[in-house]
Design an enzyme around this catalytic site. Structure first.
Site, mmCIF file in Angstrom:
data_model
loop_
_atom_site.group_PDB
_atom_site.id
_atom_site.type_symbol
_atom_site.label_atom_id
_atom_site.label_comp_id
_atom_site.label_asym_id
_atom_site.label_seq_id
_atom_site.Cartn_x
_atom_site.Cartn_y
_atom_site.Cartn_z
ATOM 1 N N HIS A 12 0.842 -1.377 0.102
ATOM 2 C CA HIS A 12 0.069 -0.009 0.043
ATOM 3 C C HIS A 12 1.108 1.212 -0.095
ATOM 4 C CE1 HIS A 12 -2.825 -3.119 1.105
ATOM 5 N NE2 HIS A 12 -4.070 -2.009 0.700
ATOM 6 N N HIS B 177 1.934 -4.205 8.823
ATOM 7 C CA HIS B 177 3.442 -4.235 8.375
ATOM 8 C C HIS B 177 3.979 -3.207 9.737
ATOM 9 C CE1 HIS B 177 2.506 -5.010 4.241
ATOM 10 N NE2 HIS B 177 1.558 -4.058 4.236
#
Length: 287
Positions: free
Chosen positions: A201, A243
């Site tokens: 992303h 993440h």
């Protein structure tokens, strides 16, 4: 009579003492021999020592061999006694990265400290998903009527495909897990975004924002909002516990690399029209 009675009582006491459990082994006869053998064995203690010392020679030899050949420990259990400064620094940075990423995962679960904002943060992360951008670009391309707009959209579509494939390949090579154990969603499997490093992303948001800032004429407030959107998309995945911080930073760097690579191999308007014709099955080699 008194003496006979006293001797009998002494024998009874001795028999009762010998019948205790701790003295039962003394009452058992020796195997394969009578009193003569026991006397002979008592008379020759040196012979017993010699016999008992003989069978002990073999294990001493095997023990000495084991001492000469030390056991090899597996590599994962071994520890470097003199680690390099680079290794110490890398381990320290990774430990800090994991600790900070776990603390920042405040929307990882509904029971987290910011669990009430999880749906909003997930919606923000969805705006940077690869499938969302690819489908949106194709829809805009079908409705575009200008050659310049179609040229920009075709190059953006190729950049998105390049970003998805590159990030998926690097993730499969590194196979780093996120700070929190979570199963990827359906869209993550479709976009092949199943591992943590690098952050897909963040890479996509950086590439798209830089692409739009370079090829669209936007006002200053819109430019600021576009940069802020890219940063928030990268941070949203950290807040959701998907993440690490280093994954996000490397994702931003990879997105800028994708943009510069796409600028180098920029497709012209004629090439884009040829690709559109092939995609719509209206291309002919005789045109």
């Amino acid at each position: 009579m008194a003496k006979a009675h006293s001797t009998r009582s002494r024998r009874r006491d001795r028999n009762s003492v010998l019948s205790r459990p701790e003295f039962l082994s003394l009452n058992q006869p020796l195997r394969g021999g009578g009193p003569s053998e026991s006397r002979g064995s008592a008379r020759r203690p040196g012979q017993i020592k010699h016999q008992t010392s003989q069978p002990c020679e073999e294990p001493t030899d095997s023990a000495s061999k084991e001492r000469k050949e030390p056991s090899k420990m597996p590599e994962e259990d071994c520890m470097q006694l003199n680690p390099s400064f680079k290794g110490i620094a890398m381990n320290a940075l990774l430990a800090i990265d994991i600790s900070l990423s776990k603390r920042m995962g405040v929307c990882a679960y509904t029971s987290s400290s910011w669990g009430g904002c999880r749906s909003m943060v997930a919606l923000l992360a969805l705006t940077g998903h690869g499938i969302t951008w690819i489908i949106g670009t194709i829809v805009c391309l079908t409705r575009s009527n200008t050659l310049a707009g179609q040229e920009v959209l075709v190059n953006l579509l190729l950049a998105l495909i390049l970003d998805v494939m590159t990030v998926a390949g690097v993730q499969r090579l590194v196979k780093r897990r996120g700070p929190w154990e979570m199963t990827p969603g359906f869209l993550d499997y479709v976009a092949m975004d199943t591992y943590s490093f690098p952050a897909a992303h963040a890479s996509r948001a950086a590439m798209v924002s830089k692409f739009l800032l370079s090829h669209l004429v936007l006002a200053v407030p819109l430019r600021i909002l576009l940069v802020l959107w890219a940063f928030l998309v990268g941070m949203s995945r950290v807040l959701l516990g998907r993440h690490h911080l280093t994954d996000m930073v490397c994702g931003f760097a990879l997105g800028m690399l994708h943009f510069s690579l796409m600028e180098t191999v920029w497709l012209s308007s004629s090439t884009c029209q040829t690709l559109i014709s092939i995609g719509t099955l209206s291309w002919s080699p005789f045109n």
